[in-house]
Design a protein around this motif. Structure first.
Motif, mmCIF file in Angstrom:
data_model
loop_
_atom_site.group_PDB
_atom_site.id
_atom_site.type_symbol
_atom_site.label_atom_id
_atom_site.label_comp_id
_atom_site.label_asym_id
_atom_site.label_seq_id
_atom_site.Cartn_x
_atom_site.Cartn_y
_atom_site.Cartn_z
ATOM 1 N N TYR A 50 32.654 39.006 33.770
ATOM 2 C CA TYR A 50 32.022 38.845 32.465
ATOM 3 C C TYR A 50 33.060 38.198 31.550
ATOM 4 N N ARG A 51 32.633 37.262 30.730
ATOM 5 C CA ARG A 51 33.551 36.572 29.822
ATOM 6 C C ARG A 51 33.052 36.698 28.390
ATOM 7 N N GLY A 52 33.982 36.799 27.478
ATOM 8 C CA GLY A 52 33.656 36.896 26.061
ATOM 9 C C GLY A 52 34.929 37.059 25.268
ATOM 10 N N LEU A 53 34.795 37.392 24.012
ATOM 11 C CA LEU A 53 35.957 37.585 23.150
ATOM 12 C C LEU A 53 36.201 39.077 22.927
ATOM 13 N N CYS A 54 37.453 39.496 23.051
ATOM 14 C CA CYS A 54 37.820 40.881 22.769
ATOM 15 C C CYS A 54 37.743 41.098 21.260
ATOM 16 N N PRO A 55 37.770 42.332 20.793
ATOM 17 C CA PRO A 55 37.677 42.579 19.347
ATOM 18 C C PRO A 55 38.752 41.851 18.533
ATOM 19 N N LEU A 61 51.235 44.546 50.013
ATOM 20 C CA LEU A 61 50.222 45.428 49.433
ATOM 21 C C LEU A 61 48.825 44.827 49.548
ATOM 22 N N VAL A 62 48.723 43.515 49.379
ATOM 23 C CA VAL A 62 47.432 42.838 49.544
ATOM 24 C C VAL A 62 47.000 42.919 51.007
ATOM 25 N N ALA A 63 47.923 42.642 51.929
ATOM 26 C CA ALA A 63 47.598 42.692 53.364
ATOM 27 C C ALA A 63 47.157 44.091 53.788
ATOM 28 N N LEU A 64 47.737 45.120 53.180
ATOM 29 C CA LEU A 64 47.350 46.497 53.479
ATOM 30 C C LEU A 64 46.000 46.867 52.873
ATOM 31 N N GLY A 65 45.507 46.035 51.944
ATOM 32 C CA GLY A 65 44.257 46.339 51.261
ATOM 33 C C GLY A 65 44.437 47.335 50.132
ATOM 34 N N GLU A 66 45.670 47.554 49.694
ATOM 35 C CA GLU A 66 45.943 48.507 48.621
ATOM 36 C C GLU A 66 45.933 47.859 47.242
ATOM 37 N N VAL A 67 46.020 46.540 47.204
ATOM 38 C CA VAL A 67 45.980 45.770 45.970
ATOM 39 C C VAL A 67 45.123 44.549 46.253
ATOM 40 N N THR A 68 44.312 44.138 45.303
ATOM 41 C CA THR A 68 43.520 42.922 45.480
ATOM 42 C C THR A 68 44.068 41.823 44.572
ATOM 43 N N GLU A 69 43.887 40.600 45.034
ATOM 44 C CA GLU A 69 44.263 39.427 44.248
ATOM 45 C C GLU A 69 43.027 38.896 43.554
ATOM 46 N N LEU A 70 43.193 38.444 42.330
ATOM 47 C CA LEU A 70 42.087 37.794 41.652
ATOM 48 C C LEU A 70 42.633 36.681 40.778
ATOM 49 N N SER A 71 41.787 35.712 40.539
ATOM 50 C CA SER A 71 42.131 34.624 39.638
ATOM 51 C C SER A 71 40.957 34.447 38.698
ATOM 52 N N THR A 72 41.179 34.750 37.431
ATOM 53 C CA THR A 72 40.088 34.677 36.459
ATOM 54 C C THR A 72 40.110 33.381 35.671
ATOM 55 N N ASP A 73 41.224 32.655 35.754
ATOM 56 C CA ASP A 73 41.341 31.423 34.970
ATOM 57 C C ASP A 73 41.554 30.199 35.848
ATOM 58 N N HIS A 113 34.021 45.540 38.353
ATOM 59 C CA HIS A 113 33.988 44.119 38.023
ATOM 60 C C HIS A 113 35.002 43.904 36.909
ATOM 61 N N HIS A 114 35.075 42.683 36.410
ATOM 62 C CA HIS A 114 36.070 42.379 35.383
ATOM 63 C C HIS A 114 35.428 41.767 34.147
ATOM 64 N N LEU A 115 35.998 42.116 33.000
ATOM 65 C CA LEU A 115 35.627 41.586 31.702
ATOM 66 C C LEU A 115 36.857 40.843 31.189
ATOM 67 N N VAL A 116 36.716 39.537 30.941
ATOM 68 C CA VAL A 116 37.858 38.692 30.584
ATOM 69 C C VAL A 116 37.653 38.101 29.199
ATOM 70 N N CYS A 117 38.679 38.212 28.361
ATOM 71 C CA CYS A 117 38.631 37.598 27.037
ATOM 72 C C CYS A 117 38.959 36.117 27.177
ATOM 73 N N THR A 118 38.058 35.277 26.705
ATOM 74 C CA THR A 118 38.275 33.828 26.787
ATOM 75 C C THR A 118 39.261 33.350 25.727
ATOM 76 N N GLY A 119 39.647 34.233 24.821
ATOM 77 C CA GLY A 119 40.628 33.884 23.806
ATOM 78 C C GLY A 119 42.047 34.144 24.275
#
Length: 141
Positions: free
Chosen positions: A128-133, A61-73, A88-94
């Protein structure tokens, strides 16, 4: 919202039961699962699915370009089915929760020519990084 299943059908991707269940697990909004999480969820629907099949399907799926890989940590690779929807992505640091976000403006335009060092910049990834509610809430007494 992901339209992964529709895109795969439109490509006439051979939809075996194993491939279908992996695509179903990935399909949705704000989905950013690790390969192990995909396997665990797929095995709930199709107990005989192997880890190797899940990894191979994700790679395809990644090779087809239908899914992307990401590493946020910096550790676990995650798989994002929203490959055809700029975001883009919003990641909770908690807790590590990840949400897709669609800010206004063009982050590429914010990079001055003097800071491009002659690169022909083709894309931008913003996290973007921060804390979720839940993580930001004060602990209960």
């Amino acid at each position: 919202m992901s339209d992964l299943l529709e895109r795969l059908r439109g490509r006439n991707w051979r939809m075996t039961s194993q491939r279908r269940v992996v695509a179903e697990v990935l399909d949705g909004e704000h989905v950013h699962l690790t390969a192990d999480e995909v396997h665990a969820r797929a095995a709930q629907r199709l107990p005989e699915i192997s880890r190797a099949t899940v990894y191979n399907t994700l790679g395809e799926l990644v090779a087809l370009g239908e899914v992307t890989e990401l590493s946020t940590d910096g550790r676990a690779r995650r798989f994002d089915p929203n490959a055809h929807h700029p975001h883009h992505h919003l990641v909770c640091t908690g807790c590590g929760a990840i949400r897709d976000v669609h800010p206004t403006g063009d982050p590429l335009a914010d990079l001055p020519a003097s800071e491009r060092f002659g690169f022909a910049v083709a894309g931008v990834e913003v996290t973007y990084r921060g804390l979720c509610p839940s993580c930001a809430a004060p602990p209960a007494p």
